[in-house]
Design a protein around this motif. Sequence first.
Motif, PDB file in Angstrom:
ATOM      1  N   UNK A 143       0.831  -1.203   0.000  1.00 47.88           N
ATOM      2  CA  UNK A 143       0.000   0.000   0.000  1.00 47.88           C
ATOM      3  C   UNK A 143       0.869   1.258   0.000  1.00 47.88           C
ATOM      4  N   UNK A 144       1.990   1.229   0.707  1.00 47.64           N
ATOM      5  CA  UNK A 144       2.883   2.391   0.772  1.00 47.64           C
ATOM      6  C   UNK A 144       3.423   2.765  -0.603  1.00 47.64           C
ATOM      7  N   UNK A 145       3.532   1.788  -1.503  1.00 47.33           N
ATOM      8  CA  UNK A 145       4.081   2.026  -2.840  1.00 47.33           C
ATOM      9  C   UNK A 145       3.023   2.088  -3.937  1.00 47.33           C
ATOM     10  N   UNK A 146       1.745   2.098  -3.560  1.00 47.28           N
ATOM     11  CA  UNK A 146       0.665   2.088  -4.550  1.00 47.28           C
ATOM     12  C   UNK A 146       0.562   3.429  -5.273  1.00 47.28           C
ATOM     13  N   UNK A 147       0.167   3.361  -6.547  1.00 48.77           N
ATOM     14  CA  UNK A 147      -0.100   4.559  -7.341  1.00 48.77           C
ATOM     15  C   UNK A 147      -1.618   4.668  -7.468  1.00 48.77           C
ATOM     16  N   UNK A 148      -2.168   5.747  -6.920  1.00 51.70           N
ATOM     17  CA  UNK A 148      -3.614   5.930  -6.952  1.00 51.70           C
ATOM     18  C   UNK A 148      -4.051   6.532  -8.278  1.00 51.70           C
ATOM     19  N   UNK A 149      -5.271   6.189  -8.689  1.00 48.95           N
ATOM     20  CA  UNK A 149      -5.813   6.630  -9.974  1.00 48.95           C
ATOM     21  C   UNK A 149      -5.864   8.156 -10.054  1.00 48.95           C
ATOM     22  N   UNK A 150      -6.404   8.802  -9.068  1.00 44.76           N
ATOM     23  CA  UNK A 150      -6.470  10.257  -9.053  1.00 44.76           C
ATOM     24  C   UNK A 150      -5.600  10.777  -7.920  1.00 44.76           C
ATOM     25  N   UNK A 151      -6.096  10.719  -6.735  1.00 44.87           N
ATOM     26  CA  UNK A 151      -5.311  11.070  -5.559  1.00 44.87           C
ATOM     27  C   UNK A 151      -5.740  10.112  -4.452  1.00 44.87           C
ATOM     28  N   UNK A 152      -4.893   9.982  -3.470  1.00 46.61           N
ATOM     29  CA  UNK A 152      -5.236   9.084  -2.368  1.00 46.61           C
ATOM     30  C   UNK A 152      -6.563   9.546  -1.771  1.00 46.61           C
ATOM     31  N   UNK A 153      -7.513   8.633  -1.611  1.00 44.43           N
ATOM     32  CA  UNK A 153      -8.815   9.038  -1.082  1.00 44.43           C
ATOM     33  C   UNK A 153      -8.711   9.526   0.358  1.00 44.43           C
ATOM     34  N   UNK A 154      -9.614  10.434   0.710  1.00 48.28           N
ATOM     35  CA  UNK A 154      -9.668  10.855   2.106  1.00 48.28           C
ATOM     36  C   UNK A 154     -10.273   9.706   2.901  1.00 48.28           C
ATOM     37  N   UNK A 155     -10.005   9.672   4.160  1.00 52.45           N
ATOM     38  CA  UNK A 155     -10.493   8.567   4.976  1.00 52.45           C
ATOM     39  C   UNK A 155      -9.467   7.451   5.021  1.00 52.45           C
ATOM     40  N   UNK A 156      -9.691   6.548   5.908  1.00 55.02           N
ATOM     41  CA  UNK A 156      -8.743   5.469   6.146  1.00 55.02           C
ATOM     42  C   UNK A 156      -9.004   4.283   5.226  1.00 55.02           C
ATOM     43  N   UNK A 157      -7.939   3.739   4.678  1.00 51.37           N
ATOM     44  CA  UNK A 157      -8.026   2.475   3.959  1.00 51.37           C
ATOM     45  C   UNK A 157      -7.483   1.394   4.879  1.00 51.37           C
ATOM     46  N   UNK A 158      -8.151   0.261   4.912  1.00 50.74           N
ATOM     47  CA  UNK A 158      -7.692  -0.871   5.706  1.00 50.74           C
ATOM     48  C   UNK A 158      -7.264  -1.986   4.773  1.00 50.74           C
ATOM     49  N   UNK A 159      -6.415  -2.859   5.276  1.00 52.78           N
ATOM     50  CA  UNK A 159      -5.870  -3.947   4.476  1.00 52.78           C
ATOM     51  C   UNK A 159      -6.618  -5.240   4.724  1.00 52.78           C
ATOM     52  N   UNK A 160      -6.797  -6.016   3.669  1.00 55.05           N
ATOM     53  CA  UNK A 160      -7.453  -7.316   3.754  1.00 55.05           C
ATOM     54  C   UNK A 160      -6.583  -8.337   3.027  1.00 55.05           C
ATOM     55  N   UNK A 161      -5.812  -9.142   3.752  1.00 51.89           N
ATOM     56  CA  UNK A 161      -5.022 -10.195   3.112  1.00 51.89           C
ATOM     57  C   UNK A 161      -5.932 -11.360   2.707  1.00 51.89           C
ATOM     58  N   UNK A 162      -5.894 -11.743   1.435  1.00 53.79           N
ATOM     59  CA  UNK A 162      -6.703 -12.853   0.930  1.00 53.79           C
ATOM     60  C   UNK A 162      -5.788 -14.063   0.809  1.00 53.79           C
ATOM     61  N   UNK A 163      -6.072 -15.088   1.587  1.00 49.94           N
ATOM     62  CA  UNK A 163      -5.260 -16.300   1.577  1.00 49.94           C
ATOM     63  C   UNK A 163      -6.079 -17.440   2.166  1.00 49.94           C
ATOM     64  N   UNK A 164      -5.840 -18.675   1.712  1.00 51.64           N
ATOM     65  CA  UNK A 164      -6.507 -19.785   2.397  1.00 51.64           C
ATOM     66  C   UNK A 164      -5.828 -19.947   3.749  1.00 51.64           C
ATOM     67  N   UNK A 165      -6.601 -20.104   4.787  1.00 52.59           N
ATOM     68  CA  UNK A 165      -6.018 -20.097   6.116  1.00 52.59           C
ATOM     69  C   UNK A 165      -6.050 -21.450   6.810  1.00 52.59           C
ATOM     70  N   UNK A 166      -6.532 -22.443   6.159  1.00 54.82           N
ATOM     71  CA  UNK A 166      -6.638 -23.739   6.808  1.00 54.82           C
ATOM     72  C   UNK A 166      -5.320 -24.476   6.912  1.00 54.82           C
ATOM     73  N   UNK A 167      -5.268 -25.350   7.892  1.00 54.99           N
ATOM     74  CA  UNK A 167      -4.064 -26.146   8.116  1.00 54.99           C
ATOM     75  C   UNK A 167      -3.767 -27.043   6.917  1.00 54.99           C
ATOM     76  N   UNK A 168      -4.815 -27.495   6.237  1.00 57.57           N
ATOM     77  CA  UNK A 168      -4.629 -28.350   5.063  1.00 57.57           C
ATOM     78  C   UNK A 168      -3.910 -27.594   3.941  1.00 57.57           C
ATOM     79  N   UNK A 169      -4.327 -26.344   3.698  1.00 60.91           N
ATOM     80  CA  UNK A 169      -3.663 -25.533   2.668  1.00 60.91           C
ATOM     81  C   UNK A 169      -2.212 -25.287   3.057  1.00 60.91           C
TER      82      UNK A 169
END
Length: 147
Positions: free
Chosen positions: A83-109
């Motif tokens: 996120x620190x190195x992201x290039x925003x389309x226009x300008x960084x939006x006002x307000x907070x952006x939160x991160x969501x890591x997408x990954x399988x989290x099961x022990x089997x994976x």
Amino acid sequence: MPYATTTATAEPKLIAWYDLTPGQCFSGEELKDGKNVATVPCDSPHMYEVLSPALEYAAAGGAYPGKQDTMVKSLVPFCSDKLANAVFKDKRPTGRLSLFPVTPVGEEAWASGERRVVCAVFSGDRRPLGAPLFAAQGQTAGGGATG
């Protein structure tokens, strides 16, 4: 005979989580069948926008990190760098952006050697996003081409 009507809204498209690419958007947090996520157009209301493609975050052979919350929290710093190195389309939006890591989290994976994560962002106030946040690769903020 009446004609069927169509709506302008696009149907979500299922895609394997590890095939998500920067700039794609989705609304559901859960991986359908443990593998797929439903993508939606970024110019329609959505909850998440992909920040990075699937990246390795841990070496094989390590111990399973445990609970889902523990694993996801451990990936937030990894995604923060993206996120620190992201290039925003226009300008960084006002307000907070939160991160969501997408990954399988099961022990089997984990046991099968899966150590990838796709980093996505969402609005810190949990309101839907209504437009794409990030510039296409090769563009600068404001939409101009680089090169």
